[in-house]
Design a protein around this motif. Sequence first.
Motif, PDB file in Angstrom:
ATOM      1  N   MET A  72      44.012  41.512  41.447  1.00  0.00           N
ATOM      2  CA  MET A  72      43.537  40.853  42.652  1.00  0.00           C
ATOM      3  C   MET A  72      42.075  41.200  42.899  1.00  0.00           C
ATOM      4  O   MET A  72      41.690  42.371  42.853  1.00  0.00           O
ATOM      5  CB  MET A  72      44.372  41.308  43.852  1.00  0.00           C
ATOM      6  N   GLY A  73      41.254  40.196  43.143  1.00  0.00           N
ATOM      7  CA  GLY A  73      39.861  40.449  43.469  1.00  0.00           C
ATOM      8  C   GLY A  73      39.724  41.141  44.815  1.00  0.00           C
ATOM      9  O   GLY A  73      40.471  40.864  45.763  1.00  0.00           O
ATOM     10  N   THR A  74      38.765  42.055  44.903  1.00  0.00           N
ATOM     11  CA  THR A  74      38.489  42.783  46.136  1.00  0.00           C
ATOM     12  C   THR A  74      36.990  42.715  46.422  1.00  0.00           C
ATOM     13  O   THR A  74      36.207  42.268  45.584  1.00  0.00           O
ATOM     14  CB  THR A  74      38.906  44.256  46.023  1.00  0.00           C
ATOM     15  N   ARG A  75      36.575  43.188  47.576  1.00  0.00           N
ATOM     16  CA  ARG A  75      35.142  43.198  47.872  1.00  0.00           C
ATOM     17  C   ARG A  75      34.380  44.052  46.864  1.00  0.00           C
ATOM     18  O   ARG A  75      33.258  43.723  46.480  1.00  0.00           O
ATOM     19  CB  ARG A  75      34.886  43.732  49.279  1.00  0.00           C
ATOM     20  N   GLU A  76      34.990  45.150  46.448  1.00  0.00           N
ATOM     21  CA  GLU A  76      34.331  46.042  45.489  1.00  0.00           C
ATOM     22  C   GLU A  76      34.310  45.453  44.084  1.00  0.00           C
ATOM     23  O   GLU A  76      33.370  45.688  43.313  1.00  0.00           O
ATOM     24  CB  GLU A  76      35.047  47.399  45.462  1.00  0.00           C
TER      25      GLU A  76
END
Length: 369
Positions: free
Chosen positions: A145-149
């Motif tokens: 899952m893509g995250t802000r980081e």
Amino acid sequence: MRTWTRERLQDYRSRVRGCILGGAVGDALGAPIEFLSLDAILRAHGADGLTDLAPMNGDRRGLVTDDTQMTLFTAEGLIRASVRADRGICHAPSVVYQAYLRWLATQDEPAPPPDVSGWLGRQGWLYAQRAPGNACISGLRASRMGTREAPANPRSKGCGTVMRSAPFGLLPPPGWEPRKCFDLSVDCAVQTHGHPTGYLAAGALAAIVRILVDGARLDDAVDETLALLKTYAGHEETTEALRAARAAAEQPVGPQIVERLGGGWVAEDALAIAVYCALAHPDPADIRKALLLAVNHSGDSDSTGAVCGNLLGVLHGETALPPDWVAEIEGRGTILEVADDFAMEFTQGGQLHGDYGPFTRWRERYPGG
């Protein structure tokens, strides 16, 4: 805790219904002309351009695209996150991500599989492929899952973030203030689009919608969101686009103004076009004019129409939407069912499943995962 009086419940439900259904109306209106230039639209439909729902690809009128599909799964994910939260553990972006994976399955399967989770995934009409965005598909096919980081598709700022993010703004107080809605929208946008403009434009739409839920004027909601945007790194393109939309609304109305705001293929342009068209025709009696303005251009007509419909629907409520268009929208029953369930969950959830309560029919409808 907010006391939800009968009158307040009816006003909120109308705004939720208006926002989600209005998005579907704008989506269906723009879908048949999505890939046409303005000149081609005028040649095909006359000097006024498209003036009514039209068949898409030789099929019937009123068909919606991935914009409406993903918006419904956003809303479903937020409901499931709320159901899960009364167990004491919930990471809302992860729950919404699972909802997006269920949407992705609709693009891979011809019909609902027997083991589908929850009621929304059992709606066969959602399994139609309607030109889904590449970044949405590739971001959700990634191994994590893509995250802000570590966002998915770090260079992508396509409109696939904005067109699905209105439900984040429908989350009501207490506890869901504009900044919190903005942040949750960002946390879910980076799952597919990692460019700051892509996810901040999604956050901006959520904030505008959230402010409108409380009864604000659209221009005031845009101004408040601009002030909020300035506190985020990388806000410049989104801020510039919203300011351009505000300025354009002071000029004579016309498709040439829309064309100058961009094509709507990227997030900030789609947001700007939708905001401009809603500001140009802010009265409830003029929703038809606003939606037609939002789709009659050379760009991503279904996405700009959908976002404009989100804004006008939450601003004026469901009864202001053109009834002849509403009547023909694909999946209208499902769309309204999701909207009603959303309104019930976030106003009366304790009566549906209770704090740390036992299994209920509602939990079967919206499993907590």
